[in-house]
Design a protein around this motif. Sequence first.
Motif, short mmCIF file in Angstrom:
data_model
loop_
_atom_site.label_atom_id
_atom_site.label_comp_id
_atom_site.label_asym_id
_atom_site.label_seq_id
_atom_site.Cartn_x
_atom_site.Cartn_y
_atom_site.Cartn_z
N GLY A 31 0.82 -1.20 0.00
CA GLY A 31 0.00 0.00 0.00
C GLY A 31 0.85 1.25 0.00
O GLY A 31 0.56 2.23 -0.71
N LEU A 34 -6.09 3.44 4.28
CA LEU A 34 -6.86 3.01 5.47
C LEU A 34 -6.18 1.78 6.07
O LEU A 34 -5.99 0.78 5.37
N GLY A 66 1.50 -5.61 9.72
CA GLY A 66 1.46 -6.93 9.09
C GLY A 66 2.84 -7.48 8.77
O GLY A 66 3.83 -7.15 9.45
N ALA A 67 2.90 -8.28 7.73
CA ALA A 67 4.15 -8.95 7.37
C ALA A 67 5.27 -7.95 7.12
O ALA A 67 6.45 -8.25 7.36
N ASN A 119 8.89 -9.39 8.77
CA ASN A 119 9.54 -10.38 7.89
C ASN A 119 11.02 -10.61 8.20
O ASN A 119 11.57 -10.03 9.14
N GLU A 151 -10.58 -0.14 10.26
CA GLU A 151 -10.74 -1.41 9.55
C GLU A 151 -11.72 -1.24 8.39
O GLU A 151 -12.84 -0.75 8.59
N VAL A 152 -11.30 -1.65 7.23
CA VAL A 152 -12.23 -1.66 6.08
C VAL A 152 -13.08 -2.93 6.20
O VAL A 152 -12.55 -4.04 6.29
N GLU A 168 -2.58 -8.40 1.48
CA GLU A 168 -1.86 -9.68 1.37
C GLU A 168 -2.40 -10.80 2.24
O GLU A 168 -3.49 -11.31 2.02
N GLY A 193 3.81 -14.39 11.53
CA GLY A 193 2.97 -13.53 10.70
C GLY A 193 2.43 -14.32 9.53
O GLY A 193 2.75 -15.49 9.36
N TYR A 216 2.44 -12.92 -2.80
CA TYR A 216 3.87 -12.98 -3.09
C TYR A 216 4.53 -14.27 -2.61
O TYR A 216 5.73 -14.49 -2.84
N GLY A 235 5.74 -15.26 0.19
CA GLY A 235 6.93 -15.18 1.05
C GLY A 235 8.07 -14.38 0.48
O GLY A 235 9.10 -14.21 1.14
N GLY A 268 7.99 -10.92 -0.54
CA GLY A 268 7.23 -9.69 -0.75
C GLY A 268 8.02 -8.43 -0.49
O GLY A 268 7.56 -7.33 -0.83
N SER A 279 10.84 -7.29 -1.77
CA SER A 279 11.19 -6.64 -3.03
C SER A 279 10.00 -6.58 -3.97
O SER A 279 9.79 -5.58 -4.66
C1 LIG Z 1 7.38 -14.06 9.15
C2 LIG Z 1 7.51 -13.58 7.74
C3 LIG Z 1 8.77 -13.53 7.16
C4 LIG Z 1 8.92 -13.06 5.84
N1 LIG Z 1 10.18 -12.90 5.33
C5 LIG Z 1 10.34 -12.34 4.10
C6 LIG Z 1 11.64 -12.01 3.63
O1 LIG Z 1 12.64 -12.15 4.33
N2 LIG Z 1 11.74 -11.51 2.37
C7 LIG Z 1 10.65 -11.30 1.59
O2 LIG Z 1 10.81 -10.89 0.44
N3 LIG Z 1 9.40 -11.52 2.06
C8 LIG Z 1 9.22 -12.00 3.30
N4 LIG Z 1 7.96 -12.19 3.80
C9 LIG Z 1 6.81 -11.74 3.00
C10 LIG Z 1 6.66 -10.22 3.02
O3 LIG Z 1 6.91 -9.73 4.31
C11 LIG Z 1 5.23 -9.85 2.61
O4 LIG Z 1 4.93 -10.46 1.38
C12 LIG Z 1 5.05 -8.35 2.46
O5 LIG Z 1 5.47 -7.68 3.60
C13 LIG Z 1 3.60 -8.05 2.16
O6 LIG Z 1 3.38 -6.67 2.25
P1 LIG Z 1 1.91 -6.14 2.12
O7 LIG Z 1 1.94 -4.69 2.29
O8 LIG Z 1 1.31 -6.66 0.85
O9 LIG Z 1 1.12 -6.86 3.30
P2 LIG Z 1 1.23 -6.58 4.88
O10 LIG Z 1 2.54 -6.05 5.28
O11 LIG Z 1 0.75 -7.81 5.55
O12 LIG Z 1 0.21 -5.40 5.11
C14 LIG Z 1 -1.17 -5.55 5.03
C15 LIG Z 1 -1.78 -4.49 5.93
O13 LIG Z 1 -3.19 -4.49 5.75
C16 LIG Z 1 -3.79 -4.25 6.99
N5 LIG Z 1 -5.17 -4.71 6.93
C17 LIG Z 1 -5.58 -6.00 6.88
N6 LIG Z 1 -6.92 -6.06 6.80
C18 LIG Z 1 -7.36 -4.77 6.78
C19 LIG Z 1 -8.65 -4.18 6.71
N7 LIG Z 1 -9.75 -4.93 6.64
N8 LIG Z 1 -8.75 -2.84 6.73
C20 LIG Z 1 -7.63 -2.06 6.79
N9 LIG Z 1 -6.38 -2.58 6.86
C21 LIG Z 1 -6.25 -3.92 6.86
C22 LIG Z 1 -2.92 -5.01 7.97
O14 LIG Z 1 -3.09 -4.55 9.31
C23 LIG Z 1 -1.54 -4.76 7.41
O15 LIG Z 1 -0.91 -3.64 7.99
C24 LIG Z 1 7.77 -12.68 5.09
C25 LIG Z 1 6.51 -12.75 5.67
C26 LIG Z 1 6.37 -13.19 6.98
C27 LIG Z 1 5.02 -13.23 7.59
#
Ligand SMILES: Cc1cc2nc3c(=O)[nH]c(=O)nc-3n(C[C@H](O)[C@H](O)[C@H](O)COP(=O)(O)OP(=O)(O)OC[C@H]3O[C@@H](n4cnc5c(N)ncnc54)[C@H](O)[C@@H]3O)c2cc1C
Length: 457
Positions: A41, A60, A68-69, A73, A212-213, A238, A349, A374, A376, A378, A380
């Motif tokens: 986002g 939002l 989150g992740a 990560n 929360e959406v 995600e 996570g 993604y 795992g 995510g 980059s």
């Molecule tokens: C333990 C762990 C280790 C990892 N290690 C790696 C790594 O080393 N290298 C790598 O490339 N990737 C790694 N990943 C994957 C990577 O971290 C994620 O793919 C990436 O951070 C996803 O980003 P995102 O913004 O899409 O999702 P997120 O960071 O999960 O963000 C989603 C956001 O949406 C919010 N949200 C959810 N529902 C709602 C709603 N209804 N209304 C409003 N907000 C909401 C959440 O609170 C959260 O803040 C790892 C993941 C985990 C869990």
Amino acid sequence: MTTLGDVSFWYSDIGLPRTRRPALSGDAEADVVIVGAGYTGLWTAYYLKALDPGLRVTVLEKHFAGYGASGRNGGWLSGGFAWNHERYAEMAGAPAVRRMVQAMMGTVDEVIAVAEAEGIDADIRRCDELMVATNDAQRQRLSDEVKHRAKWGEQGRVFSIDADAVSERVRIPEAKGGMIVTGTARIQPAKLVRGLAEAVERRGVTIHEGTEVTRIVSGAAHTATGILRAPVVLRCTEGFTATLPGYRRTWLPLNSAQIATEPLAPEIWERIGWDGHEILGDFDHTYCYCQRTREGRITVGARGVPYRFGSQLDRDGTPDAETVRRLTAILHRHFPAARKARIDHAWCGVLGVPRDWCATVGLGADGIGWAGGYVGVGVSTSNLAGRTLADLALGRRTELTGLPWVNRRVREWEPEPLRWLGVHGMYRLYDIADRRERAGGPPSALARFGNRLTGRE
Ligand SMILES: Cc1cc2nc3c(=O)[nH]c(=O)nc-3n(C[C@H](O)[C@H](O)[C@H](O)COP(=O)(O)OP(=O)(O)OC[C@H]3O[C@@H](n4cnc5c(N)ncnc54)[C@H](O)[C@@H]3O)c2cc1C
């Protein structure tokens, strides 16, 4: 005492946010609404404002930016292509997949460049990726992986090294060889996401936290405290996506967990080596991923409980005792010199897994867009996704919007109990396969069977 959960160790390092940004209060309007303040986002918001500074962009977020992740990560900024090349090639052709591999590789420099330009200190350190094979079956997989990645365009940066060359970098007792990927980096995840949130705010993006959406519809995101209307609504949630009505079976929330040791004494580091601070993993089917942190801790990540029935989520990253035990066993096996180190923190996570295990980004004719899945990788990928979503949202046809993951539609996951049985079956088979291979067996067919069970292969 090991701290469990509290979102992640990375927040113990920098402190959880003490206050929240104001929640949405009442109905409002924007040009683009983004749901979820993780990397996806925030990168999207960043590039939208870079392309069109006058655009009204509102994010939002249910908890706080980076909850989150993105704030939990392993800190691998790898630029790796983690999905099934052939699957994308079936629809888009091999040259398009190679373009996507190149675009992925470019994300590492792009993230670092923006962090520098925006003054984000995220403990970023350029380093190699080192994947270690610890038995003969893994060595075979390693060699296959190097050839596979070279075939798809990474020949310049991926190569194998023998056991001696591994031990010159890091002493892992069972190492029989390694795969090096150059051009990667290590980061402190929470520092990056926090810095990014501040950077987009400086550019005029509004972030509402504690919001929360509850429903995404064409033209609006609904919350308990107001409706935010916009012609473009982007779902950037995600691993949390299954909590949104209408998306319960879109992406499966797969768990990953980590531990962080106390900072290790210099004499222990002398025994371990690891002076290159490589992002480090192994070739188990249930692979691990480790980093040497800024202040000399080791973090070890791997799957614990792979998936909770009904796509349930963890509570603020709190892992179960068995997961912590498993991760600690990996630490001791790979780094016996750190056997006596205290485990300061353990957390977990969720990451998003589509039915075909291939990441996507897109925007429908109804103005609802998305990015994720993604699997795992995510850190980059979310940067490429953010740049691509920004182009899509602004109606720009660019090189990025022509990549094969754009607007790719994938079928949903099965209802329960099939989802639970499939994923747990797959990881059970991975465990058996790893045990057999560790005992000297050939590359196990069980793992492939497990992959077929869930559509991974
Ligand atoms: C333990 C762990 C280790 C990892 N290690 C790696 C790594 O080393 N290298 C790598 O490339 N990737 C790694 N990943 C994957 C990577 O971290 C994620 O793919 C990436 O951070 C996803 O980003 P995102 O913004 O899409 O999702 P997120 O960071 O999960 O963000 C989603 C956001 O949406 C919010 N949200 C959810 N529902 C709602 C709603 N209804 N209304 C409003 N907000 C909401 C959440 O609170 C959260 O803040 C790892 C993941 C985990 C869990």
